[in-house]
Scaffold this motif. Structure first.
Motif, PDB file in Angstrom:
ATOM      1  N   ALA A  71       0.831  -1.209   0.000  1.00 49.78           N
ATOM      2  CA  ALA A  71       0.000   0.000   0.000  1.00 49.78           C
ATOM      3  C   ALA A  71       0.871   1.267   0.000  1.00 49.78           C
ATOM      4  CB  ALA A  71      -0.932   0.000   1.207  1.00 49.78           C
ATOM      5  N   SER A  72       2.159   1.114   0.353  1.00 49.58           N
ATOM      6  CA  SER A  72       3.015   2.308   0.409  1.00 49.58           C
ATOM      7  C   SER A  72       3.317   2.855  -0.993  1.00 49.58           C
ATOM      8  CB  SER A  72       4.324   1.996   1.144  1.00 49.58           C
ATOM      9  OG  SER A  72       5.095   1.101   0.370  1.00 49.58           O
ATOM     10  N   GLY A  73       3.304   1.994  -2.019  1.00 54.75           N
ATOM     11  CA  GLY A  73       3.675   2.428  -3.382  1.00 54.75           C
ATOM     12  C   GLY A  73       2.793   3.553  -3.890  1.00 54.75           C
ATOM     13  N   GLU A  74       1.485   3.400  -3.737  1.00 56.56           N
ATOM     14  CA  GLU A  74       0.531   4.388  -4.253  1.00 56.56           C
ATOM     15  C   GLU A  74       0.613   5.698  -3.475  1.00 56.56           C
ATOM     16  OE1 GLU A  74       0.094   1.228  -4.682  1.00 56.56           O
ATOM     17  OE2 GLU A  74      -0.729   1.090  -6.699  1.00 56.56           O
ATOM     18  N   GLN A  75       1.102   5.608  -2.224  1.00 60.41           N
ATOM     19  CA  GLN A  75       1.172   6.821  -1.405  1.00 60.41           C
ATOM     20  C   GLN A  75       2.242   7.787  -1.944  1.00 60.41           C
ATOM     21  OE1 GLN A  75       0.556   5.525   2.608  1.00 60.41           O
ATOM     22  NE2 GLN A  75       1.126   7.529   3.411  1.00 60.41           N
ATOM     23  N   ILE A  76       3.252   7.214  -2.594  1.00 56.23           N
ATOM     24  CA  ILE A  76       4.311   8.058  -3.174  1.00 56.23           C
ATOM     25  C   ILE A  76       3.761   8.806  -4.396  1.00 56.23           C
ATOM     26  CG2 ILE A  76       6.554   7.987  -4.358  1.00 56.23           C
ATOM     27  CD1 ILE A  76       7.236   5.572  -2.528  1.00 56.23           C
ATOM     28  N   SER A  77       3.141   8.061  -5.327  1.00 57.81           N
ATOM     29  CA  SER A  77       2.690   8.711  -6.569  1.00 57.81           C
ATOM     30  C   SER A  77       1.579   9.721  -6.301  1.00 57.81           C
ATOM     31  CB  SER A  77       2.244   7.661  -7.588  1.00 57.81           C
ATOM     32  OG  SER A  77       1.430   6.708  -6.971  1.00 57.81           O
ATOM     33  N   MET A  78       0.692   9.397  -5.340  1.00 56.96           N
ATOM     34  CA  MET A  78      -0.445  10.319  -5.118  1.00 56.96           C
ATOM     35  C   MET A  78       0.040  11.667  -4.577  1.00 56.96           C
ATOM     36  SD  MET A  78      -2.349   8.972  -1.675  1.00 56.96           S
ATOM     37  CE  MET A  78      -1.728   9.494  -0.092  1.00 56.96           C
ATOM     38  N   SER A  79       1.017  11.616  -3.659  1.00 61.87           N
ATOM     39  CA  SER A  79       1.456  12.887  -3.072  1.00 61.87           C
ATOM     40  C   SER A  79       2.272  13.687  -4.082  1.00 61.87           C
ATOM     41  CB  SER A  79       2.232  12.658  -1.769  1.00 61.87           C
ATOM     42  OG  SER A  79       3.105  11.571  -1.916  1.00 61.87           O
ATOM     43  N   LEU A  80       3.110  13.001  -4.877  1.00 60.39           N
ATOM     44  CA  LEU A  80       3.879  13.720  -5.900  1.00 60.39           C
ATOM     45  C   LEU A  80       2.946  14.384  -6.909  1.00 60.39           C
ATOM     46  CD1 LEU A  80       6.842  11.221  -6.532  1.00 60.39           C
ATOM     47  CD2 LEU A  80       6.964  13.446  -5.394  1.00 60.39           C
ATOM     48  N   LEU A  81       1.888  13.664  -7.293  1.00 60.92           N
ATOM     49  CA  LEU A  81       0.954  14.243  -8.272  1.00 60.92           C
ATOM     50  C   LEU A  81       0.235  15.459  -7.676  1.00 60.92           C
ATOM     51  CD1 LEU A  81      -0.391  14.199 -11.024  1.00 60.92           C
ATOM     52  CD2 LEU A  81      -1.949  12.424 -10.200  1.00 60.92           C
ATOM     53  N   ALA A  82      -0.145  15.361  -6.404  1.00 61.54           N
ATOM     54  CA  ALA A  82      -0.801  16.510  -5.766  1.00 61.54           C
ATOM     55  C   ALA A  82       0.163  17.705  -5.737  1.00 61.54           C
ATOM     56  CB  ALA A  82      -1.258  16.144  -4.356  1.00 61.54           C
ATOM     57  N   MET A  83       1.442  17.435  -5.427  1.00 59.83           N
ATOM     58  CA  MET A  83       2.444  18.526  -5.413  1.00 59.83           C
ATOM     59  C   MET A  83       2.564  19.161  -6.798  1.00 59.83           C
ATOM     60  SD  MET A  83       5.547  16.826  -3.305  1.00 59.83           S
ATOM     61  CE  MET A  83       5.198  15.916  -1.819  1.00 59.83           C
ATOM     62  N   ALA A  84       2.593  18.306  -7.836  1.00 61.11           N
ATOM     63  CA  ALA A  84       2.735  18.829  -9.211  1.00 61.11           C
ATOM     64  C   ALA A  84       1.562  19.749  -9.544  1.00 61.11           C
ATOM     65  CB  ALA A  84       2.799  17.660 -10.200  1.00 61.11           C
ATOM     66  N   LEU A  85       0.357  19.337  -9.169  1.00 67.14           N
ATOM     67  CA  LEU A  85      -0.835  20.146  -9.484  1.00 67.14           C
ATOM     68  C   LEU A  85      -0.801  21.476  -8.736  1.00 67.14           C
ATOM     69  CD1 LEU A  85      -3.433  17.256  -9.550  1.00 67.14           C
ATOM     70  CD2 LEU A  85      -3.043  18.868 -11.419  1.00 67.14           C
TER      71      LEU A  85
END
Ligand code: ADP
Ligand code: ASP
Ligand code: MG
Length: 406
Positions: A71-85
């Motif tokens: 479950a930790s894998g998706e936590q990385i991409s979701m936060s990076l995407l939120a930062m990008a937006l």
């Protein structure tokens, strides 16, 4: 205002550059005046890397701990995407599965979603915020983290689209739609413009990894229109919706699944007990054949290699109850299938499959057919040749495109 759910798979968010590109894609939809809820997978092959690490420490890692890890894998991409937006001037918030209210049954590594408490997402969306939800994960009533099975982010996105009554669920991936076969195996594939829920469900269940089969099941049940398209290009994708169009072709695609094991249990008479034991342990039993001789039976069935250890442990633990003489295991098998709504009225298609495989000297070990599919178990070493043969015999190769597929 219309609402869309967009799901981005591992390759689509495989690097920070890709994440920035995905943010632009989301912004395009937002600028068209849509509300957007996004679901992301873990970056690239990071889920595989996490599984590898676990396997280096333990042959059979506890399922609970595997779920905590994966479950930790998706936590990385979701936060990076939120930062990008946010850095591009668009308010965005990322939520883990449990923060997003994704409630699942209490089964580790392949849990089903039982409901989604969408209040928190709805509140954020109503404030104009782009919500990014971690795919593939949820939480049980007891507060345990679960995952939905490999490829399960598709299911998160469709379940969210269903719960929020979204107008469309877009699945962005590394191919530009659903094809007549896996483009990694067949170079001459054709893209399908539209496909019904039932045909897509059959393709996905029989191995077409482009969509998680539970995602299609959920889309069909809740009538969620899906579009599978590429995050790398602007091409139109494949629409998945509605019923089978009987005017359509007999066969819509060829698919395959590797890593299949055939288990034969020799001379026993407790068929019902055998399958209840396996079902209770969430083992997905696929093809079953039975050969009876007086009161005793030989039964063969197929499972995925991932379930082999657990299945053999269960059989051994229940040897007295099942009273069998011997278990024979055959690994290194694959299943190749043709799928199509027209098969129900074209029984000759099965004969065509067997003739084509025989002409290639491909030994068929088990067969199963239904209204929408013909499947054969064959040696895994020749799967790709079998898929290409059937793809060509059923007239899908792009250079032979003219006319209908028979
Ligand atoms: P994602 O990480 O975006 O979820 P997946 O790897 O799970 O992507 O699914 C996309 C892959 O599915 C494609 O790269 C392709 O190789 C494979 N695939 C298998 N069968 C099909 C099919 N019939 N049509 C399109 N892609 C397919
Ligand atoms: N990250 C998970 C996997 O690799 C879920 C997904 O990608 O859909 O299986
Ligand atoms: Mg996938």
């Amino acid at each position: 205002m219309s609402l869309i759910v967009q799901k981005f798979g591992g390759t689509s968010v495989g690097s920070v550059e890709r994440i920035s590109h995905v943010a632009e894609r989301i912004i395009e939809a937002k600028n068209e005046g849509k509300d957007v809820v996004v679901v992301v997978s873990a970056m690239g092959n990071s889920t595989d890397s996490l599984v590898d690490m676990a396997k280096q420490l333990s042959q059979h890692p506890p399922d609970r701990e595997l779920d905590m890890l994966l479950a930790s894998g998706e936590q990385i991409s979701m936060s990076l995407l939120a930062m990008a937006l946010v850095s591009k001037g668009y308010p965005a918030v990322s939520l883990t599965g449990w923060q997003a209210g994704i409630m699942t049954e209490s089964v580790h590594t392949k849990a089903r979603i039982v409901r989604i408490d969408t209040d928190r997402i709805v509140n954020l969306v109503n404030k104009g915020i782009i919500v990014i939800v971690a795919g593939f994960q949820g939480i049980t009533e007891d507060g345990e983290v679960t995952t939905l099975g490999r490829g399960g982010s598709d299911t998160t996105s469709v379940a969210l689209a269903a719960s929020m009554k979204a107008d469309m669920c877009e699945i962005y991936t590394d191919v530009s739609g659903v094809y007549s076969a896996d483009p990694r195996v067949v170079p001459t594939v054709r893209k399908l413009v539209r496909i019904s829920f039932d045909e897509m469900l059959e393709l996905a269940t029989l191995g077409a990894a482009v969509l998680h089969s539970r995602a299609v099941e959920c889309a069909k049940k809740n009538n969620v229109r899906l579009m599978v398209r590429s995050s790398f290009t602007n091409e139109a994708g494949t629409i998945i919706e509605g019923d089978v169009d009987m005017e359509e072709k007999v066969v819509c695609g060829v698919t395959h699944k590797n890593n299949i094991v055939k288990i034969t249990i020799k001379r026993f008479d407790a068929l019902a007990s055998l399958f209840s034991i396996l079902v209770k342990s969430h083992i997905d039993v696929d093809m079953i054949t039975q050969c009876s001789n007086e009161s005793l039976t030989d039964v063969s069935f197929t499972i995925s290699i991932a379930d082999l250890g657990c299945t053999l442990d269960l059989l051994k633990a229940n040897k007295t109850r099942l009273a069998f003489e011997e278990i024979v295991t055959e690994v290194g098998l694959a299943k190749v299938s043709i799928v199509g709504a027209g098969l129900v009225s074209n029984p000759e298609a099965a004969a065509k499959v067997f003739t084509a495989l025989a002409a290639e000297y491909i030994a068929i070990k088990m067969v199963s057919n239904s209204e929408m599919k013909v499947s054969c178990i064959i040696p895994e070493s020749i799967t790709e040749r079998a898929v290409r043969t059937l793809h060509s015999v059923f007239g899908f190769d792009v250079q032979q495109m003219a006319g209908a597929v028979h």
